[in-house]
Enzyme design. Structure first.
Site, PDB file in Angstrom:
ATOM      1  CD1 TRP A 113     -13.597  12.735 -13.734  1.00 33.92           C
ATOM      2  CD2 TRP A 113     -11.776  13.126 -12.509  1.00 33.92           C
ATOM      3  NE1 TRP A 113     -12.579  13.079 -14.603  1.00 33.92           N
ATOM      4  CE2 TRP A 113     -11.452  13.316 -13.876  1.00 33.92           C
ATOM      5  CE3 TRP A 113     -10.783  13.314 -11.554  1.00 33.92           C
ATOM      6  CZ2 TRP A 113     -10.180  13.696 -14.303  1.00 33.92           C
ATOM      7  CZ3 TRP A 113      -9.515  13.689 -11.986  1.00 33.92           C
ATOM      8  CH2 TRP A 113      -9.230  13.875 -13.348  1.00 33.92           C
ATOM      9  CG  ASN A 121      -8.132   3.111   0.374  1.00 35.25           C
ATOM     10  OD1 ASN A 121      -7.968   4.028  -0.408  1.00 35.25           O
ATOM     11  ND2 ASN A 121      -8.128   1.836  -0.018  1.00 35.25           N
ATOM     12  CD1 TRP A 165     -17.569  15.727 -16.965  1.00 31.37           C
ATOM     13  CD2 TRP A 165     -18.265  13.943 -15.810  1.00 31.37           C
ATOM     14  NE1 TRP A 165     -16.549  14.797 -16.983  1.00 31.37           N
ATOM     15  CE2 TRP A 165     -16.950  13.690 -16.280  1.00 31.37           C
ATOM     16  CE3 TRP A 165     -18.888  12.953 -15.051  1.00 31.37           C
ATOM     17  CZ2 TRP A 165     -16.264  12.499 -16.021  1.00 31.37           C
ATOM     18  CZ3 TRP A 165     -18.210  11.778 -14.793  1.00 31.37           C
ATOM     19  CH2 TRP A 165     -16.916  11.554 -15.282  1.00 31.37           C
ATOM     20  CD1 TRP A 193     -10.171  12.118  -5.760  1.00 24.51           C
ATOM     21  CD2 TRP A 193     -12.200  11.804  -6.660  1.00 24.51           C
ATOM     22  NE1 TRP A 193     -11.114  12.425  -4.804  1.00 24.51           N
ATOM     23  CE2 TRP A 193     -12.360  12.251  -5.328  1.00 24.51           C
ATOM     24  CE3 TRP A 193     -13.337  11.543  -7.414  1.00 24.51           C
ATOM     25  CZ2 TRP A 193     -13.621  12.433  -4.747  1.00 24.51           C
ATOM     26  CZ3 TRP A 193     -14.591  11.730  -6.836  1.00 24.51           C
ATOM     27  CH2 TRP A 193     -14.729  12.166  -5.528  1.00 24.51           C
ATOM     28  CD  GLU A 199      -2.974  -0.898  -0.006  1.00 24.35           C
ATOM     29  OE1 GLU A 199      -3.390   0.230  -0.319  1.00 24.35           O
ATOM     30  OE2 GLU A 199      -3.280  -1.928  -0.628  1.00 24.35           O
ATOM     31  CD1 TRP A 214      -1.477   0.388  -3.514  1.00 24.97           C
ATOM     32  CD2 TRP A 214      -1.947   1.388  -5.460  1.00 24.97           C
ATOM     33  NE1 TRP A 214      -2.211  -0.483  -4.293  1.00 24.97           N
ATOM     34  CE2 TRP A 214      -2.507   0.110  -5.482  1.00 24.97           C
ATOM     35  CE3 TRP A 214      -2.101   2.221  -6.579  1.00 24.97           C
ATOM     36  CZ2 TRP A 214      -3.225  -0.379  -6.583  1.00 24.97           C
ATOM     37  CZ3 TRP A 214      -2.805   1.745  -7.671  1.00 24.97           C
ATOM     38  CH2 TRP A 214      -3.351   0.460  -7.659  1.00 24.97           C
TER      39      TRP A 214
HETATM   40  P1  FAD Z   1      -2.771   2.605   5.264  1.00 20.63           P
HETATM   41  O1  FAD Z   1      -3.777   1.644   4.776  1.00 20.63           O
HETATM   42  O2  FAD Z   1      -2.186   2.384   6.597  1.00 20.63           O
HETATM   43  O3  FAD Z   1      -1.606   2.650   4.162  1.00 20.63           O
HETATM   44  C1  FAD Z   1      -0.296   3.127   4.462  1.00 20.63           C
HETATM   45  C2  FAD Z   1       0.110   4.232   3.535  1.00 20.63           C
HETATM   46  O4  FAD Z   1       0.148   3.755   2.193  1.00 20.63           O
HETATM   47  C3  FAD Z   1      -0.833   5.414   3.502  1.00 20.63           C
HETATM   48  O5  FAD Z   1      -0.576   6.283   4.570  1.00 20.63           O
HETATM   49  C4  FAD Z   1      -0.545   6.022   2.141  1.00 20.63           C
HETATM   50  O6  FAD Z   1       0.609   6.839   2.181  1.00 20.63           O
HETATM   51  C5  FAD Z   1      -0.234   4.799   1.295  1.00 20.63           C
HETATM   52  N1  FAD Z   1      -1.431   4.380   0.570  1.00 20.63           N
HETATM   53  C6  FAD Z   1      -2.344   3.468   0.951  1.00 20.63           C
HETATM   54  N2  FAD Z   1      -3.289   3.306  -0.014  1.00 20.63           N
HETATM   55  C7  FAD Z   1      -2.964   4.155  -1.000  1.00 20.63           C
HETATM   56  C8  FAD Z   1      -3.539   4.467  -2.257  1.00 20.63           C
HETATM   57  N3  FAD Z   1      -4.632   3.864  -2.707  1.00 20.63           N
HETATM   58  N4  FAD Z   1      -2.956   5.415  -3.012  1.00 20.63           N
HETATM   59  C9  FAD Z   1      -1.836   6.043  -2.601  1.00 20.63           C
HETATM   60  N5  FAD Z   1      -1.237   5.783  -1.420  1.00 20.63           N
HETATM   61  C10 FAD Z   1      -1.794   4.860  -0.635  1.00 20.63           C
HETATM   62  N6  FAD Z   1      -3.980   9.198   0.063  1.00 20.63           N
HETATM   63  C11 FAD Z   1      -3.304  10.284   0.481  1.00 20.63           C
HETATM   64  O7  FAD Z   1      -2.278  10.146   1.160  1.00 20.63           O
HETATM   65  N7  FAD Z   1      -3.745  11.540   0.160  1.00 20.63           N
HETATM   66  C12 FAD Z   1      -4.866  11.759  -0.575  1.00 20.63           C
HETATM   67  O8  FAD Z   1      -5.209  12.915  -0.858  1.00 20.63           O
HETATM   68  C13 FAD Z   1      -5.612  10.624  -1.005  1.00 20.63           C
HETATM   69  N8  FAD Z   1      -6.768  10.775  -1.705  1.00 20.63           N
HETATM   70  C14 FAD Z   1      -7.451   9.654  -2.129  1.00 20.63           C
HETATM   71  C15 FAD Z   1      -8.625   9.812  -2.898  1.00 20.63           C
HETATM   72  C16 FAD Z   1      -9.331   8.712  -3.340  1.00 20.63           C
HETATM   73  C17 FAD Z   1     -10.582   8.900  -4.164  1.00 20.63           C
HETATM   74  C18 FAD Z   1      -8.877   7.416  -3.017  1.00 20.63           C
HETATM   75  C19 FAD Z   1      -9.628   6.207  -3.475  1.00 20.63           C
HETATM   76  C20 FAD Z   1      -7.725   7.244  -2.263  1.00 20.63           C
HETATM   77  C21 FAD Z   1      -6.991   8.357  -1.821  1.00 20.63           C
HETATM   78  N9  FAD Z   1      -5.818   8.212  -1.040  1.00 20.63           N
HETATM   79  C22 FAD Z   1      -5.123   9.326  -0.650  1.00 20.63           C
HETATM   80  C23 FAD Z   1      -5.254   6.884  -0.764  1.00 20.63           C
HETATM   81  C24 FAD Z   1      -5.701   6.238   0.561  1.00 20.63           C
HETATM   82  O9  FAD Z   1      -7.079   6.323   0.701  1.00 20.63           O
HETATM   83  C25 FAD Z   1      -5.042   6.854   1.791  1.00 20.63           C
HETATM   84  O10 FAD Z   1      -3.653   6.938   1.599  1.00 20.63           O
HETATM   85  C26 FAD Z   1      -5.293   6.030   3.048  1.00 20.63           C
HETATM   86  O11 FAD Z   1      -6.663   5.917   3.285  1.00 20.63           O
HETATM   87  C27 FAD Z   1      -4.618   6.674   4.231  1.00 20.63           C
HETATM   88  O12 FAD Z   1      -4.904   5.977   5.401  1.00 20.63           O
HETATM   89  P2  FAD Z   1      -3.761   5.181   6.155  1.00 20.63           P
HETATM   90  O13 FAD Z   1      -2.561   6.041   6.314  1.00 20.63           O
HETATM   91  O14 FAD Z   1      -4.366   4.608   7.373  1.00 20.63           O
HETATM   92  O15 FAD Z   1      -3.418   4.047   5.107  1.00 20.63           O
END
Ligand code: FAD
Length: 518
Positions: free
Chosen positions: A405, A387, A352, A428, A320, A323
């Site tokens: 979007w 997420n 849209w 997005w 993750e 990503w």
């Molecule tokens: P954990 O599940 O603990 O993951 C650890 C770290 O991995 C996160 O802190 C993050 O840095 C990275 N990560 C995890 N999933 C993703 C992902 N899908 N994409 C990119 N990095 C990821 N993340 C942001 O940091 N900033 C945003 O503005 C953002 N906007 C999002 C918008 C949408 C529509 C979606 C679907 C996802 C977005 N994310 C964003 C990704 C993800 O939702 C968050 O990083 C995550 O929810 C953060 O929670 P956590 O630190 O507990 O994640």
């Protein structure tokens, strides 16, 4: 040329002249989204340079209201950064290193102001970590040249990704646009280059005399939020308790997560009511911790000492964090995503809906779809959303409401404490099926099924939509469809603003028509 190439050219063209610059009275590190002392490449290099020459290191942070606005920084994120700067200033002062914070109104004036400050401080060398947005890369390219013309050196280095953008290419020499093969290459590249997981030392203490010489810089304070969108006192109190700032809080959160939760992450990460994810995004976004430290710390707990294999929770968590690297690589390779354009041009022509009432209902969490409303209220109340819910609400906006979007992308940035352009844009794009590695547009989330699958007991909905507290575990997902309409109505909970089955068909044909016209 792509903006990254402009910067690389500027660095290459000035390499010789920069090498010949002799260190004068001090060396400067320019903090941006890297608000930490530990494992900060540019800061470590600046400190090394200063130490070699026996001169002080000075740290600089420029507060730019125009930059905040251009990057749609939310007030809660700005507040988090300003609080963090205070912690940083105190930590640096313990090493006799000053952190000078100045507000510069117009972002175009930042390079000139830095040059002036360097003249004032007798600094010959400036160091900074690279940011990958188009404007930043172009600005840094100009600044490298400007400083070089003025007999100074500006070193801009990769730091924010574990694997720097540009390093991974497919067998045919192409940049990856699909996550899975990219991830395999990412893992293999790190295993072949283990120095990528070596952490950088914090800066060394400044020589005696630095405090006296730069007293004015030690005495300067961190300014208040320079925007109109200030937080109310009540909000500040709530956010400060919820989101402890700074590097120490980041390290504490990471270690607690690794001690208590990373092992079960694989099974718990999709349940929004479960506190099973790390919430490290808040820190990664402001750079109070590095992605390298996160990956390294998790990997070290894995028996295999590898990024893959071994503990499933650790592996999944690392994938993750990857990503985040992936979306940064995308931004660098396809900078048009920075310009309000979908990754794939054929998705530019979707018609849209611009129904402002629908958009307002989505923003405020009163769409009549409990899981969507719970998620939007979570975002509005704490500046963070799980997420799984980010995917649900993004899909709902783009597909069920057929709203552009980009309006949702913007709303997220304006409200998230972890708002990060690359990850948000990538998320997005993915959810609206217009981005890189998209789910096909005809795969449309059914909010009811998502709700039942990921919030089976309704615990998450009950927390954020108290009007529905009294409903049973089935009714709570769809009060009006499951004979709880009168109860919901009495509590003021709205009826669904659209009918999923119907709008699903509308989305399918709008996407199909858009692509054939695209
Ligand atoms: P954990 O599940 O603990 O993951 C650890 C770290 O991995 C996160 O802190 C993050 O840095 C990275 N990560 C995890 N999933 C993703 C992902 N899908 N994409 C990119 N990095 C990821 N993340 C942001 O940091 N900033 C945003 O503005 C953002 N906007 C999002 C918008 C949408 C529509 C979606 C679907 C996802 C977005 N994310 C964003 C990704 C993800 O939702 C968050 O990083 C995550 O929810 C953060 O929670 P956590 O630190 O507990 O994640």
């Amino acid at each position: 040329p792509r903006p990254i190439e402009e910067l690389v050219s500027a660095l290459e063209e000035t390499a010789d002249s920069r090498k010949s610059v002799e260190v004068k009275d001090s060396v400067v590190h320019w903090f941006k989204m890297d608000l930490r002392l530990n494992d900060n490449k540019s800061l470590a290099l600046a400190s090394e340079k200063a130490k070699e020459a026996g001169v002080p290191l000075i740290c600089l942070y420029i507060v730019s209201p125009q930059d905040f606005e251009a990057h749609l920084r939310s007030p809660i994120r700005i507040d988090f950064m300003l609080r963090t700067l205070q912690v940083l200033k105190e930590d640096l002062a313990k090493l006799d290193i000053p952190l000078y914070v100045e507000t510069v109104d117009k972002r175009k004036n930042i390079p000139d102001r830095i040059l002036e400050l360097m003249e004032e401080w007798g600094s010959s060398h400036l160091f900074a970590n690279m940011e990958y947005e188009v404007d930043e890369l172009r600005r840094e390219a100009l600044t490298v040249r400007d400083l070089s013309e003025n007999g100074k050196s500006f070193e801009v280095v990769h730091d924010s990704c574990v694997v720097p953008p540009g390093k991974l290419q497919s067998g045919s020499g192409k940049q990856y646009a699909v996550y899975s093969p990219w991830f395999r290459a990412w893992v293999a590249h790190i295993h072949d280059n283990l120095d990528l997981l070596e952490l950088f030392d914090p800066p060394a203490k400044n020589p005696d005399g630095a405090r006296k010489k730069y007293k004015k810089l030690f005495d300067c304070s961190v300014p208040d939020a320079p925007t109109n969108k200030q937080l109310a006192d009540e909000e500040k109190k709530r956010f400060h308790a919820l989101w402890p700032c700074g590097e120490h809080a980041a390290v504490e959160r990471l270690h607690k997560f690794c001690e208590e939760k990373v092992g079960s992450y694989h099974n718990r990460r999709n349940i929004p009511s479960d506190d099973g994810t790390s919430c490290m995004s808040v820190h990664l976004a402001s750079g109070t911790i590095s992605a390298r430290t996160c990956v390294r710390t998790a990997r070290d707990r894995n028996k295999t000492k590898k990024l893959n294999g071994g503990n499933e929770g650790i592996q999944t968590w690392i994938s993750e964090v990857a990503w985040r690297d992936f979306y940064r690589h995308i931004l660098v390779n396809w900078p048009h995503v920075c310009m309000n354009k979908p990754f794939k041009p054929e998705y530019s022509n979707i018609s849209w809906s611009y129904d402002e009432e629908h958009f307002a209902s989505w923003c405020e969490g009163r769409t009549g779809f409990p899981i969507v409303d719970a998620a939007m209220r979570q975002l509005n109340h704490i500046g963070y959303m799980h997420n799984r819910c980010r995917m649900i609400v993004a899909s709902f906006l783009a597909k069920d409401l057929l709203i552009d979007w980009r309006k949702g992308e913007r709303y997220f940035m304006e409200h998230l404490i972890d708002g990060d352009f690359a990850s948000n844009n990538g998320g997005w794009g993915f959810s609206a099926s217009v981005g890189v590695d998209p789910q096909p547009y005809f795969r449309i989330f059914n909010p009811l099924l998502q709700s039942e699958k990921f919030d089976p007991s309704g615990k998450y909905i009950r927390k954020w939509v108290p009007e529905l507290k009294g409903l049973d575990n089935k009714q709570i997902h769809d009060p009006y469809g499951r004979k709880a309409g009168p109860q919901a109505k009495k509590k003021g909970y709205p009826e669904p603003i659209v009918e999923h089955k119907q709008v699903r068909e509308r989305a399918l044909s709008a996407y199909k028509d858009g692509i054939s016209n695209g």
